[in-house]
Design an enzyme around this catalytic site. Structure first.
Site, short mmCIF file in Angstrom:
data_model
loop_
_atom_site.label_atom_id
_atom_site.label_comp_id
_atom_site.label_asym_id
_atom_site.label_seq_id
_atom_site.Cartn_x
_atom_site.Cartn_y
_atom_site.Cartn_z
N HIS A 165 0.85 -1.19 0.00
CA HIS A 165 0.00 0.00 0.00
C HIS A 165 0.89 1.24 0.00
CE1 HIS A 165 -4.11 -1.68 1.52
NE2 HIS A 165 -3.54 -2.46 0.62
N TYR A 194 -9.95 5.65 6.04
CA TYR A 194 -10.29 6.13 7.37
C TYR A 194 -11.32 7.24 7.24
CZ TYR A 194 -6.01 3.88 9.22
OH TYR A 194 -5.04 2.98 9.59
N PRO A 216 -5.70 1.10 17.86
CA PRO A 216 -5.34 0.55 16.55
C PRO A 216 -5.38 1.57 15.42
CG PRO A 216 -7.56 -0.12 17.15
CD PRO A 216 -6.99 0.57 18.35
N LYS A 231 -0.04 0.65 14.83
CA LYS A 231 1.27 0.59 15.48
C LYS A 231 1.48 -0.62 16.38
CE LYS A 231 3.06 3.93 13.61
NZ LYS A 231 2.85 3.13 12.42
N TYR A 261 3.22 6.96 10.08
CA TYR A 261 2.41 5.81 9.74
C TYR A 261 3.29 4.68 9.19
CZ TYR A 261 -1.84 3.32 8.29
OH TYR A 261 -2.86 2.39 8.16
#
Length: 386
Positions: free
Chosen positions: A72, A197, A289, A293, A381
């Site tokens: 990704h 998200y 979550p 991480k 991220y």
């Protein structure tokens, strides 16, 4: 029985630590209170940072990961339907990989040559504040003892390792959130090529995936919500309401094959070394979550701990074990900060009122308009350096 290191817990952190020690010629016994099937039955996320991928390479357990893992190059964010893609590759030249934590665990199980002791009951570490620690456990009604040089507690938040430390020796930092994630697993293609998200006035939503044909979806619910109150139809209807209309239109629904609610918590224990006992992974810290991480932070812990224990055992130097706690806590707190920030941006907090939502909107708008802010998100991220 005697070994160099006893590892308590055969989740991905304990298995990775055992494998790294094994490859370096350091003997390690792994104790796990559950069966192998139970361990593999745990449903967990699997967004891997490059550092975790590199560690799987080092463990010689990455063949299937590279064949089946999904690269990704970014994520998609939305706020009340407005979308912003964060392009990791363009912003910082890095990416993440989607590969389920269950599969990571399976690969590490298969890579390990030495046996793991499953269904070990009443595991208890002893004398770790001295020079001759040992661990006892029961199996088949018989008590066994393993003498060792070091003990690694990789047995999770509720495990015996941290509970064995005198409470006066620990400082605990914790925040519990008033909501959880209701998640379902479904055998349908993902709604998008990358994770989505979404912030909506009704609550947070996440569209994730396990493979090109299996998807994982979540919606924010009150922490005391009853999962039985959510039929599949109710879940799909609620998810659609929280997504951008275009994304909602692409959603393929089906019967859930797993459904559960996970509470959200931020937690850190300090320090992480107590004589010859070391804490790693969820025994040491928990992150929401939202920032992907948890697994990566655990892998970073055991990479550092493995190097320290190899140095102590083979080179007879205590420098690494002496520095372990302070070193990993620096990275832990940075990951805690990022996970808290992502959680604060994307979830609804009724107690903050209209002002709180406008601040969240301003944060989202700033992120959309600032390449520097996007680079910061991408850097965190995809994983900060160890």
């Amino acid at each position: 029985m005697r070994t160099n290191v006893v590892i308590i817990g055969a989740g991905p952190a304990g298995l990775m630590l055992g494998r790294l020690l094994e490859l370096a010629g350091v003997d390690a016994a792994i104790l796990e209170r559950k069966s192998p099937d139970y361990v593999l039955g745990r449903i967990r996320a699997g967004v891997l940072e490059q550092g975790t991928i590199d560690l799987m390479d080092r463990a010689e357990a990455s063949t299937r990961l590279h064949a089946e893992g999904l690269i990704h190059h970014g994520i998609d964010l939305s706020f009340d339907g407005d979308r912003q893609r964060i392009d990791f590759s363009a912003l910082i030249g890095r990416h993440v990989m989607v590969y389920g934590q269950t599969e990571v665990t399976r690969d590490l199980m298969n890579a390990r040559k030495a046996p793991t002791i499953y269904e070990a009951e009443d595991v208890e570490p002893h004398d770790f504040d001295g020079k001759s620690p040992y661990v006892t456990y029961k199996q088949g009604g018989t008590t066994h003892r393993i003498d060792c040089d070091y003990i690694a507690g990789c047995d999770g938040f509720h495990g015996v390792s941290r509970q064995s430390v005198p409470q006066t020796a620990l400082t605990l930092y914790e925040r519990t959130y008033p909501f959880g994630w209701l998640g379902i697993l479904v055998d349908k293609p993902p709604v998008a090529d990358e994770l989505v998200y979404a912030h909506h006035e009704r609550g947070f939503a996440l569209c994730s995936q396990r493979s090109p044909t299996r998807s994982r979806y979540y919606v924010q619910v009150p922490v005391d919500e009853n999962v039985e109150a959510w039929s599949d139809t109710r879940f799909w209807d609620e998810l659609r309401l929280r997504l951008n209309p275009e994304t909602a239109e692409n959603l393929q629904t089906g019967p859930s094959i797993e459904k559960s609610i996970a509470p959200l918590r931020s937690f850190v224990a300090e320090p992480l070394r107590f004589g010859r006992l070391f804490l790693a992974g969820d025994a040491a810290h928990i992150v929401p979550p939202t920032g992907a991480k948890g697994l990566n932070l655990a892998m970073s812990d055991v990479a550092t701990l493995a190097d320290a224990l190899i140095e102590a055992t083979i080179e007879k130097s205590s420098a690494g074990v002496d520095a372990y706690s302070a070193k990993v806590l620096q990275r832990i707190w940075k990951a805690e900060r990022f996970s808290w920030w992502m959680t604060s941006l994307l979830h609804t907090f009724p107690e903050t009122g209209a002002f709180g939502r406008r601040i969240q909107r301003a944060e989202f708008d700033y992120l959309c308009g600032s390449q520097t802010a996007q680079q910061s998100l991408a850097e965190n991220y995809t994983g900060l350096p160890s």
